[in-house]
Design a protein around this motif. Structure first.
Motif, PDB file in Angstrom:
ATOM      1  N   SER A 211     -43.191   1.021 -45.134  1.00  0.00           N
ATOM      2  CA  SER A 211     -43.866  -0.267 -44.931  1.00  0.00           C
ATOM      3  C   SER A 211     -43.709  -0.758 -43.494  1.00  0.00           C
ATOM      4  CB  SER A 211     -43.334  -1.313 -45.919  1.00  0.00           C
ATOM      5  OG  SER A 211     -41.999  -1.686 -45.609  1.00  0.00           O
ATOM      6  N   GLN A 212     -42.519  -0.554 -42.924  1.00  0.00           N
ATOM      7  CA  GLN A 212     -42.294  -1.005 -41.559  1.00  0.00           C
ATOM      8  C   GLN A 212     -43.097  -0.172 -40.551  1.00  0.00           C
ATOM      9  OE1 GLN A 212     -40.507  -3.969 -40.854  1.00  0.00           O
ATOM     10  NE2 GLN A 212     -40.920  -3.904 -43.066  1.00  0.00           N
ATOM     11  N   GLU A 224     -49.134  -6.831 -46.890  1.00  0.00           N
ATOM     12  CA  GLU A 224     -50.090  -5.727 -46.780  1.00  0.00           C
ATOM     13  C   GLU A 224     -49.379  -4.399 -46.572  1.00  0.00           C
ATOM     14  OE1 GLU A 224     -54.073  -7.413 -44.673  1.00  0.00           O
ATOM     15  OE2 GLU A 224     -52.250  -7.473 -43.460  1.00  0.00           O
ATOM     16  N   ALA A 225     -48.331  -4.403 -45.754  1.00  0.00           N
ATOM     17  CA  ALA A 225     -47.587  -3.178 -45.472  1.00  0.00           C
ATOM     18  C   ALA A 225     -46.886  -2.660 -46.720  1.00  0.00           C
ATOM     19  CB  ALA A 225     -46.573  -3.429 -44.357  1.00  0.00           C
ATOM     20  N   ALA A 229     -47.387   0.910 -48.651  1.00  0.00           N
ATOM     21  CA  ALA A 229     -46.228   1.780 -48.879  1.00  0.00           C
ATOM     22  C   ALA A 229     -46.111   2.169 -50.350  1.00  0.00           C
ATOM     23  CB  ALA A 229     -44.950   1.098 -48.402  1.00  0.00           C
ATOM     24  N   LYS A 230     -46.338   1.206 -51.234  1.00  0.00           N
ATOM     25  CA  LYS A 230     -46.232   1.480 -52.668  1.00  0.00           C
ATOM     26  C   LYS A 230     -47.256   2.522 -53.115  1.00  0.00           C
ATOM     27  CE  LYS A 230     -44.178  -2.843 -54.329  1.00  0.00           C
ATOM     28  NZ  LYS A 230     -44.396  -4.062 -55.137  1.00  0.00           N
ATOM     29  N   LEU A 231     -48.388   2.565 -52.439  1.00  0.00           N
ATOM     30  CA  LEU A 231     -49.424   3.541 -52.788  1.00  0.00           C
ATOM     31  C   LEU A 231     -49.004   4.980 -52.491  1.00  0.00           C
ATOM     32  CD1 LEU A 231     -52.709   1.772 -51.643  1.00  0.00           C
ATOM     33  CD2 LEU A 231     -52.171   2.548 -53.960  1.00  0.00           C
ATOM     34  N   PHE A 237     -46.354  13.634 -47.680  1.00  0.00           N
ATOM     35  CA  PHE A 237     -47.750  13.906 -47.332  1.00  0.00           C
ATOM     36  C   PHE A 237     -48.620  12.682 -47.570  1.00  0.00           C
ATOM     37  CE2 PHE A 237     -52.072  15.226 -48.473  1.00  0.00           C
ATOM     38  CZ  PHE A 237     -52.432  15.857 -47.289  1.00  0.00           C
ATOM     39  N   ALA A 238     -48.334  11.942 -48.633  1.00  0.00           N
ATOM     40  CA  ALA A 238     -49.105  10.734 -48.933  1.00  0.00           C
ATOM     41  C   ALA A 238     -48.934   9.690 -47.834  1.00  0.00           C
ATOM     42  CB  ALA A 238     -48.685  10.158 -50.285  1.00  0.00           C
ATOM     43  N   PHE A 239     -47.718   9.548 -47.327  1.00  0.00           N
ATOM     44  CA  PHE A 239     -47.457   8.625 -46.216  1.00  0.00           C
ATOM     45  C   PHE A 239     -48.354   8.962 -45.028  1.00  0.00           C
ATOM     46  CE2 PHE A 239     -44.673   8.586 -42.278  1.00  0.00           C
ATOM     47  CZ  PHE A 239     -45.002   7.299 -41.900  1.00  0.00           C
TER      48      PHE A 239
END
Length: 348
Positions: A211-212, A224-225, A229-231, A237-239
């Motif tokens: 998130s940061q 929003e961040a 991040a939760k997604l 790889f998702a990050f």
């Protein structure tokens, strides 16, 4: 956004926006640097796309800064002992020592000039002689083997490595691999010692750190961040993929970003994972996509006995696809997996 995208969807490449794993790097580096290390070989494992190769590169970079270490990167699809022999022989620091010790290598190794007779043809013996010289010089060798598989090159090398350790040579081994490939290799009759080899499972990245990162790169609010991040569920790889698509499609709708994110997860990771699963494993995960997390309910829908259910559940946990979520419950480890499974089912 202007400028180069700081995220990447290419595997094995360290991106500009990268969240390190200092606990993993520090554990291996400090252990291998110990005077009497508790282990001299280790396996980094985890699901495809969890960051194994990047972690391996970080460890390699850290070790290279120490002059007592010689790093040898090997390809599991080529003769590993031959690669080690030629790499060590051509090392500018070691080559004079080998020449002084009258060690020469087989003519089968391309690019090496043989200048004496009685050249040893057994690479395992040659590497052993080299390791004796390296030990006398006070240096250590670290073999880096990325994406280990059970083949005609890996099996003899891993077996020979055990002999080198027994002979107290300064050779260390760091491998990465998927659960199935490691399991397949360690089930070989002569390689069951691999069960005792330490294995470090790469856990999800911290959502706060993700998130940061997003907050800084995209100038987002905290809310929003955190939502972004939760997604990712901390999946490496998702990050990268979500950050990449958010950067690429700046100014377009969030639905567009999310759709492209799903496409990347599907094409680059999930489709391959799905193809490697048994029919029963797939049914297990399809049932979960309807929001069912209770193990007993999943078992009933699969119409199998409790002992069979335990096997499937354990296997999917070991593969990194699901995790325990309280007593008698499980949930997906991967982000957007339920949504993507449902999309697949539309075309069944």
């Amino acid at each position: 956004m202007k400028g180069q995208n700081p995220y990447t969807i290419a595997f094995g490449i360290k991106p500009n926006q990268y969240i390190s794993r200092p606990e993993v790097v520090d554990e291996i580096v400090s252990t291998f640097n110990s005077e009497i290390p508790p282990y001299m070989a280790c396996i980094l494992t985890g699901i495809r796309g969890c960051g194994k190769t990047v972690a391996l590169s970080s460890i390699s970079k850290e070790m290279k800064d120490n002059p007592k270490w010689i790093i040898v990167n090997v390809n599991p699809e080529r003769d590993i002992l031959q690669t080690i022999t030629s790499t060590l022989y051509e090392n500018p620091i070691l080559k004079p020592l080998f020449s002084k010790a009258d060690i020469n290598i087989s003519i089968a190794v391309a690019g090496v000039t043989i200048h004496q007779e009685n050249v040893p043809v057994d690479m395992a013996v040659t590497v052993g002689k080299m390791l004796s010289v390296i030990k006398a010089a006070g240096k250590r060798i670290l073999i880096m083997l990325d994406e280990v598989v059970n083949n005609e090159f890996v099996r003899p090398f891993v077996s020979q490595f055990q002999i080198y350790i027994r002979e107290e040579y300064p050779i260390y081994l760091l491998m990465t691999g998927l659960y199935d490939n490691i399991s397949d290799l360690q089930n070989e009759k002569t390689l069951t010692f691999l069960y005792r080899m330490p294995k470090i499972v790469l856990e999800p990245l911290g959502l706060y750190l993700i998130s940061q990162d997003y907050k800084k790169v995209f100038n987002l609010s905290e809310e929003e961040a955190v939502k972004m991040a939760k997604l990712t569920k901390g999946y490496s790889f998702a990050f990268q993929a979500l950050g990449y698509m958010r950067w690429k499609y700046e100014g377009e709708s969030w639905d567009k970003v999310l759709n492209e994110y799903d496409n990347q997860l599907d094409r680059n990771v999930y489709a391959k994972l799905w193809s490697e699963l048994s029919e029963r494993d797939r049914k297990f995960l399809i049932i979960m996509s309807d929001g069912i997390e209770d193990v007993s309910q999943i078992r009933e829908k699969l119409n199998i006995k409790s002992n069979q259910m335990a096997v499937y559940r354990r296997r999917l946990i070991d593969k990194g696809l699901i995790k325990e979520n309280g007593h008698g419950k499980v949930r997906y480890c991967l982000p957007r997996f339920a949504e993507i499974i449902k999309k697949w089912q539309m075309f069944e």
